[in-house]
Structure formats: structure tokens, C-alpha cells
Design a protein around this motif. Structure first.
Motif, PDB file in Angstrom:
ATOM      1  N   ARG A 215       0.871  -1.343  -0.120  1.00  0.00           N
ATOM      2  CA  ARG A 215      -0.015   0.206  -0.253  1.00  0.00           C
ATOM      3  C   ARG A 215       0.891   1.134  -0.003  1.00  0.00           C
ATOM      4  NH1 ARG A 215      -4.451  -0.888   5.329  1.00  0.00           N
ATOM      5  NH2 ARG A 215      -2.191  -2.337   5.003  1.00  0.00           N
ATOM      6  N   LEU A 216       1.849   1.379   0.662  1.00  0.00           N
ATOM      7  CA  LEU A 216       2.700   2.747   0.846  1.00  0.00           C
ATOM      8  C   LEU A 216       3.601   2.636  -0.586  1.00  0.00           C
ATOM      9  CD1 LEU A 216       4.679   2.271   4.426  1.00  0.00           C
ATOM     10  CD2 LEU A 216       2.642   3.918   4.268  1.00  0.00           C
ATOM     11  N   LEU A 217       3.511   1.153  -1.026  1.00  0.00           N
ATOM     12  CA  LEU A 217       4.358   1.668  -2.223  1.00  0.00           C
ATOM     13  C   LEU A 217       3.304   1.988  -3.608  1.00  0.00           C
ATOM     14  CD1 LEU A 217       7.389   0.070  -4.383  1.00  0.00           C
ATOM     15  CD2 LEU A 217       5.684  -1.291  -4.963  1.00  0.00           C
ATOM     16  N   LEU A 218       2.131   1.657  -3.613  1.00  0.00           N
ATOM     17  CA  LEU A 218       1.063   2.355  -4.276  1.00  0.00           C
ATOM     18  C   LEU A 218       0.915   4.225  -4.797  1.00  0.00           C
ATOM     19  CD1 LEU A 218      -1.527  -0.530  -4.695  1.00  0.00           C
ATOM     20  CD2 LEU A 218      -0.036   0.478  -6.294  1.00  0.00           C
ATOM     21  N   MET A 219       1.209   4.323  -3.528  1.00  0.00           N
ATOM     22  CA  MET A 219       1.521   5.337  -3.583  1.00  0.00           C
ATOM     23  C   MET A 219       2.539   6.085  -3.123  1.00  0.00           C
ATOM     24  SD  MET A 219      -1.005   6.193   0.515  1.00  0.00           S
ATOM     25  CE  MET A 219       0.845   5.103   1.787  1.00  0.00           C
ATOM     26  N   MET A 220       3.813   6.553  -3.629  1.00  0.00           N
ATOM     27  CA  MET A 220       4.851   7.056  -3.998  1.00  0.00           C
ATOM     28  C   MET A 220       4.846   7.911  -4.997  1.00  0.00           C
ATOM     29  SD  MET A 220       8.200   4.151  -2.719  1.00  0.00           S
ATOM     30  CE  MET A 220       7.815   3.966  -0.826  1.00  0.00           C
ATOM     31  N   GLU A 221       5.635   9.230  -5.355  1.00  0.00           N
ATOM     32  CA  GLU A 221       6.172   9.731  -6.421  1.00  0.00           C
ATOM     33  C   GLU A 221       6.902   9.854  -7.035  1.00  0.00           C
ATOM     34  OE1 GLU A 221       3.448  10.374  -8.533  1.00  0.00           O
ATOM     35  OE2 GLU A 221       2.065   9.887  -7.333  1.00  0.00           O
ATOM     36  N   GLU A 222       7.266  10.549  -7.470  1.00  0.00           N
ATOM     37  CA  GLU A 222       8.685  10.657  -8.201  1.00  0.00           C
ATOM     38  C   GLU A 222       9.230  11.734  -6.802  1.00  0.00           C
ATOM     39  OE1 GLU A 222      11.662  12.487 -11.454  1.00  0.00           O
ATOM     40  OE2 GLU A 222       9.665  13.059 -11.955  1.00  0.00           O
ATOM     41  N   GLU A 223       9.093  12.298  -6.595  1.00  0.00           N
ATOM     42  CA  GLU A 223       9.662  13.240  -5.499  1.00  0.00           C
ATOM     43  C   GLU A 223      10.284  12.835  -4.159  1.00  0.00           C
ATOM     44  OE1 GLU A 223      10.172  16.426  -5.519  1.00  0.00           O
ATOM     45  OE2 GLU A 223      10.129  16.819  -7.557  1.00  0.00           O
ATOM     46  N   GLU A 224       9.259  11.683  -4.274  1.00  0.00           N
ATOM     47  CA  GLU A 224       9.731  11.095  -2.890  1.00  0.00           C
ATOM     48  C   GLU A 224      10.674  10.327  -2.699  1.00  0.00           C
ATOM     49  OE1 GLU A 224       6.894   8.317   0.387  1.00  0.00           O
ATOM     50  OE2 GLU A 224       5.838   9.133  -1.395  1.00  0.00           O
ATOM     51  N   LEU A 225      10.972   9.829  -3.829  1.00  0.00           N
ATOM     52  CA  LEU A 225      11.722   8.692  -4.144  1.00  0.00           C
ATOM     53  C   LEU A 225      13.121   9.418  -4.627  1.00  0.00           C
ATOM     54  CD1 LEU A 225      10.690   6.290  -7.285  1.00  0.00           C
ATOM     55  CD2 LEU A 225      10.477   5.986  -4.480  1.00  0.00           C
ATOM     56  N   ARG A 226      13.479  10.761  -4.464  1.00  0.00           N
ATOM     57  CA  ARG A 226      14.071  11.952  -4.573  1.00  0.00           C
ATOM     58  C   ARG A 226      14.357  12.187  -3.651  1.00  0.00           C
ATOM     59  NH1 ARG A 226      15.540  14.587  -9.408  1.00  0.00           N
ATOM     60  NH2 ARG A 226      13.414  14.836 -10.092  1.00  0.00           N
ATOM     61  N   LYS A 227      13.226  12.299  -2.655  1.00  0.00           N
ATOM     62  CA  LYS A 227      13.872  12.820  -1.487  1.00  0.00           C
ATOM     63  C   LYS A 227      14.780  11.370  -0.147  1.00  0.00           C
ATOM     64  CE  LYS A 227      11.147  16.735  -1.642  1.00  0.00           C
ATOM     65  NZ  LYS A 227      10.121  17.175  -1.332  1.00  0.00           N
ATOM     66  N   PRO A 228      15.257  12.313   1.263  1.00  0.00           N
ATOM     67  CA  PRO A 228      15.956  10.735   1.835  1.00  0.00           C
ATOM     68  C   PRO A 228      14.698  10.212   2.130  1.00  0.00           C
ATOM     69  CG  PRO A 228      17.205  13.135   2.200  1.00  0.00           C
ATOM     70  CD  PRO A 228      16.158  13.126   1.518  1.00  0.00           C
ATOM     71  N   THR A 243       8.478   3.874 -13.939  1.00  0.00           N
ATOM     72  CA  THR A 243       8.157   2.982 -15.101  1.00  0.00           C
ATOM     73  C   THR A 243       7.625   1.511 -14.716  1.00  0.00           C
ATOM     74  OG1 THR A 243       9.419   4.170 -16.726  1.00  0.00           O
ATOM     75  CG2 THR A 243       8.021   1.817 -17.537  1.00  0.00           C
ATOM     76  N   GLU A 244       7.779   0.902 -13.867  1.00  0.00           N
ATOM     77  CA  GLU A 244       7.400  -0.287 -13.556  1.00  0.00           C
ATOM     78  C   GLU A 244       6.776  -0.079 -12.345  1.00  0.00           C
ATOM     79  OE1 GLU A 244       6.683  -4.575 -13.053  1.00  0.00           O
ATOM     80  OE2 GLU A 244       7.227  -3.053 -14.158  1.00  0.00           O
ATOM     81  N   LEU A 245       6.610   1.009 -11.637  1.00  0.00           N
ATOM     82  CA  LEU A 245       5.865   0.840 -10.335  1.00  0.00           C
ATOM     83  C   LEU A 245       4.733   1.814 -11.418  1.00  0.00           C
ATOM     84  CD1 LEU A 245       4.839   1.358  -7.660  1.00  0.00           C
ATOM     85  CD2 LEU A 245       6.461   3.840  -7.453  1.00  0.00           C
TER      86      LEU A 245
END
Length: 451
Positions: A215-228, A243-245
């Protein structure tokens, strides 16, 4: 007058018998010495094991057109290579010399008959190259090799079946392709991340520390992956994850990440591709291009013909290259291999998965090599075929493939899964062993194998 001596009497009786035989020879009809193929006087009469006699050129024409070692009259299979009946040939030459000479001149002037006789004689010469004992010894040796390889294949089959796949499947018992993303555990999310490529191990710890579940994975966006704490600064890595997300979000399931997950998600398609690729690779790849472009064809093309400009970028698994269109260099390389060496494409695809599915990829590569040899032998045998027969042969092959594909599409959903698995593993592990025998037959007795 002196009485006749016994010697004179014996000479007179032999002369009367000769005159009697000569008078009856004129009454012999052509039908008694006629060929049952051309219904004319026998020329170079050839006797088969069933006892029937035919003109040698008639037998050669029958053999070349039917591709069968059978008597044209009774359909009994002959043994060895038929020889000319010398006694019968001398009889026909004496009784019907003019007719035989006329027919021999016509046979020599006919190019088609001459070619058939030459092909028939080459077939006989090839049969006589090896002595029976040597051929029998070679047969026993090949049978032993075939049996040993079959045992190895069967053991691998049972191992594969009992273990449920190779190392990746053993590490992850629940296939992600059949489990909704919202139900993934943190360990399954990490497993999904690791399969994106070797570089994904750099970001494994942050996902574990944050206990990222489905469920947390489905809510992730690009900005969240870029930050700590994730800090995925590498643009290529971040683009691959996103892309896979996005694909996972749209499908609700993971994309297949190895052969066994692909089989679990597409059991009917994988079985169809396995059988179709070995009989008609070009038509099968065309089918993938027309009806399964993004999911199967593009990963296949990117794996077999990777772009040289992306050689410095991180290596991704073949199932995650489908977001980019191939460049013209990839298309050029692919089309050359597609037309000339289609089985090389299959071997290269399997070679890329050698580290993941070692034994399975090895069997696919060996089978691709054997099928390439069989295709080369087929093209070599077609050199003597008439050009006007090639369109009909190609049409028959195309119709066979289309009808088999349609029948497979309609029937496979009704077949039990156990039967589908048996057919799948048979084509994967046993078929290469059987192709070894086919290649040996083609190389040792090409005329017989063509039958």
C-alpha cells in the motif's frame, strides 16, 4: 539304310524342342512383360522384395514423387535398395529388342527422368556407404546416448516440477504476478525492487528500514523517491523504478520477472510460443509483433538486439525495456537475424537469462542450434525441388500454422493444468533430445530423413 544312332536321335529332339520354343516365343504378348506403372515393356526391370517388377525409371519417378519406399502396386515397403533383375532384363531385350531400344532412347532424352534416376541412385549410394555392422554399432551408440540424455532431461523435469522453478522462485514462493500489490509484504516489495536490476541493491536498505509494503508502494511518487531516505538521484535508476511502479499501479499485479512467473501469468501463451517457435519462428515473431507488441515483443527485441548507445547504462531485465521504442540500428540487426537466423534470436534471448535459469536456458540454446541445423538441411534438400512447387509448400505450411494456432487457442483453456504442464516440460526438456536424433539422421542419411 543304317538305323539312326542314339546320338542323332537326341540332337533331333533338342532341335525340335528349340523350334517349338521359338514358335511359342512369337506368341508371348507384351502384357506378360509389362510394367504396372507405364503399362509398356519393361526397361531395366527392377524387382522389389514383394516380387513385383517395374521399369527402373518408373520406380525412380514414383519414389521421388511419393517420398515412400513402397511398392506402387501393393504398397508393401521394400527393404534395402532395389536392384535390376538381370535375367528378366536379358529376356525382354531378346524378345522385344526394338521396343526396348526405342524406349531407352526416349528415357535418355527426357531430362526429368534422368534427374529422377540420378537422385534414386544417389539415395542407393548413401544407403551403401556404411557396412551393416558399422551402422548397427553406430545405432546402438546413438541409442545409448539418446537414452542417457533422456534420463538427464527427465530428472531435470522432475526437479523443476518439484522445486517449482529455479532459484528466484524458491526464494519467493508466492509469485507476485498472482498477488495484488496492496497485499505485498515489505519483503515482497524488496524482492520486486531487486529484480529491477543489480543496481537496485543500492536502495534495498532504505526500503527495509521504512518497512515499505504494497500500500505504501502504491502511494509513492517521483519526488518522494528523490528525497531521503530513498535518495534515488540517478535518473536512469529512478526512471526504471517509476516506469515499473506505474505499470504495477495500472495492472494491480507485478510484471513477470522470470520464465516461471511469465508461465504462471500466461500459461496458454507460453505453451503456444514454446511449440510455435520451434516449428515457425518467423511467423511466431510476426504474431508477437502484431498482437503482443509491448508485453512480449519489445522485451524480446531489446534483449536480442540491445542498443549500442545504451551500453554504459545499467543493465535491466528484459521485461522492463518495453517503455522505449527500438532505434533503427536495433531494427536493422533484428530484421537481418529474423530473415536469416531466426533461431539465433531465441538462443541470444536464452543466453541473456543463463544466470537466472541455467539449465532451462542451456536446453533452449542447444535446441536452437539443432533447429538451425535442421533448417539448413531442409533448405539444402529444397535445391532440387521445382520452383513451381515452392508456393504450394509455403501455402500449406502457412495454413497448417494458422489452423494449429486457432485449434490451440480454442482447446487449451479446456485442457487440465496437469496436461499443460506435461506438454510444457516435454517441449522444453525432451524435444531437444529428440532433435539430436533428427540431426543425426539428416547428416548421415539425408535422403531417408527427407522421407
Amino acid at each position: 539304310m543304317h538305323g539312326d544312332s542314339p546320338h542323332d536321335t537326341r540332337e533331333a529332339s533338342e532341335e525340335d524342342r528349340f523350334l517349338s520354343t521359338s514358335s511359342t516365343s512369337n506368341q508371348i504378348s507384351k502384357q506378360e512383360f509389362s510394367c504396372h506403372c507405364c503399362y509398356d515393356v519393361l526397361v531395366n526391370p527392377t524387382t522389389l522384395t514383394c516380387g513385383h517388377n517395374f521399369c527402373r525409371h518408373c520406380l525412380a519417378l514414383w519414389w521421388k514423387s511419393s517420398h515412400k519406399n513402397e511398392c506402387p502396386e501393393c504398397r508393401e515397403r521394400w527393404e534395402g535398395f532395389p536392384k535390376v533383375n538381370i535375367l528378366l532384363r536379358e529376356a525382354t531385350d531378346k524378345l522385344f529388342s526394338e521396343v526396348v531400344q526405342q524406349r531407352q532412347a526416349e528415357i535418355q532424352a527426357n531430362t526429368k527422368i534422368s534427374q529422377s534416376l540420378q537422385a534414386f541412385q544417389r539415395y542407393g549410394n548413401n544407403l551403401g556407404k556404411f557396412k551393416p555392422k558399422q551402422h548397427k554399432a553406430v545405432g546402438f551408440f546413438l541409442s545409448g546416448v539418446f537414452a542417457a540424455l533422456s534420463c538427464v532431461a527427465v530428472l531435470l523435469l522432475f526437479y523443476q516440477w518439484s522445486s517449482g522453478g529455479e532459484a528466484t522462485t524458491q526464494q519467493q514462493p508466492d509469485l507476485l504476478v498472482s498477488k495484488p500489490v496492496s497485499q505485498w509484504t515489505p519483503a515482497e516489495v524488496v524482492f520486486w525492487l531487486e529484480n529491477l536490476g543489480p543496481w537496485a541493491n543500492l536502495y534495498r536498505e532504505p526500503f527495509l528500514q521504512e518497512s515499505v509494503n504494497g500500500r505504501l508502494l502504491l502511494m509513492m511518487e517521483e519526488e518522494e523517491l528523490r528525497k531521503p531516505p530513498y535518495s534515488i538521484q540517478n535518473q536512469a535508476h529512478r526512471r526504471t523504478v517509476l516506469t515499473e511502479l506505474y505499470r504495477v499501479k495500472s495492472q494491480g499485479l507485478s510484471s513477470p520477472q522470470n520464465l516461471w512467473e511469465y508461465k504462471a501469468a500466461n500459461s496458454g501463451k507460453s505453451l503456444f510460443l514454446l511449440y510455435a517457435m520451434k516449428s515457425s519462428p518467423r511467423l511466431t515473431l510476426l504474431y508477437l509483433y502484431l498482437f503482443d507488441y509491448s508485453e512480449t515483443f519489445l522485451p524480446f527485441l531489446h534483449t536480442c538486439c540491445p542498443p549500442t548507445s545504451l551500453a554504459s547504462q545499467p543493465m535491466e531485465t528484459p521485461f522492463f525495456n518495453s517503455w522505449t521504442e527500438p532505434c533503427w540500428e536495433q531494427w536493422t540487426t533484428f530484421m537481418v537475424k529474423y530473415l536469416l537466423l531466426p533461431y539465433q534470436l531465441i538462443a541470444e534471448f536464452a543466453w541473456d537469462w543463463l544466470s537466472v535459469h541455467y539449465w532451462t536456458s542451456l536446453f533452449v540454446i542447444v535446441n536452437a542450434v539443432l533447429l538451425s541445423v535442421l533448417e539448413a538441411c531442409l533448405l539444402w534438400n529444397l535445391r532440387t525441388a521445382r520452383l513451381r512447387t515452392l508456393p504450394s509448400m509455403m501455402g500449406n505450411h502457412l495454413w497448417t500454422m494458422l489452423s494449429q494456432g486457432l485449434a490451440f487457442a480454442l482447446m487449451w483453456p479446456l485442457v487440465p493444468q496437469l496436461v499443460c504442464n506435461c506438454l510444457f516440460y516435454w517441449a522444453l526438456f525432451i524435444s531437444p533430445i529428440m532433435n539430436v536424433d533428427r540431426v543425426v539422421q539428416q547428416l548421415t542419411h539425408p535422403e531417408t530423413a527427407a522421407l
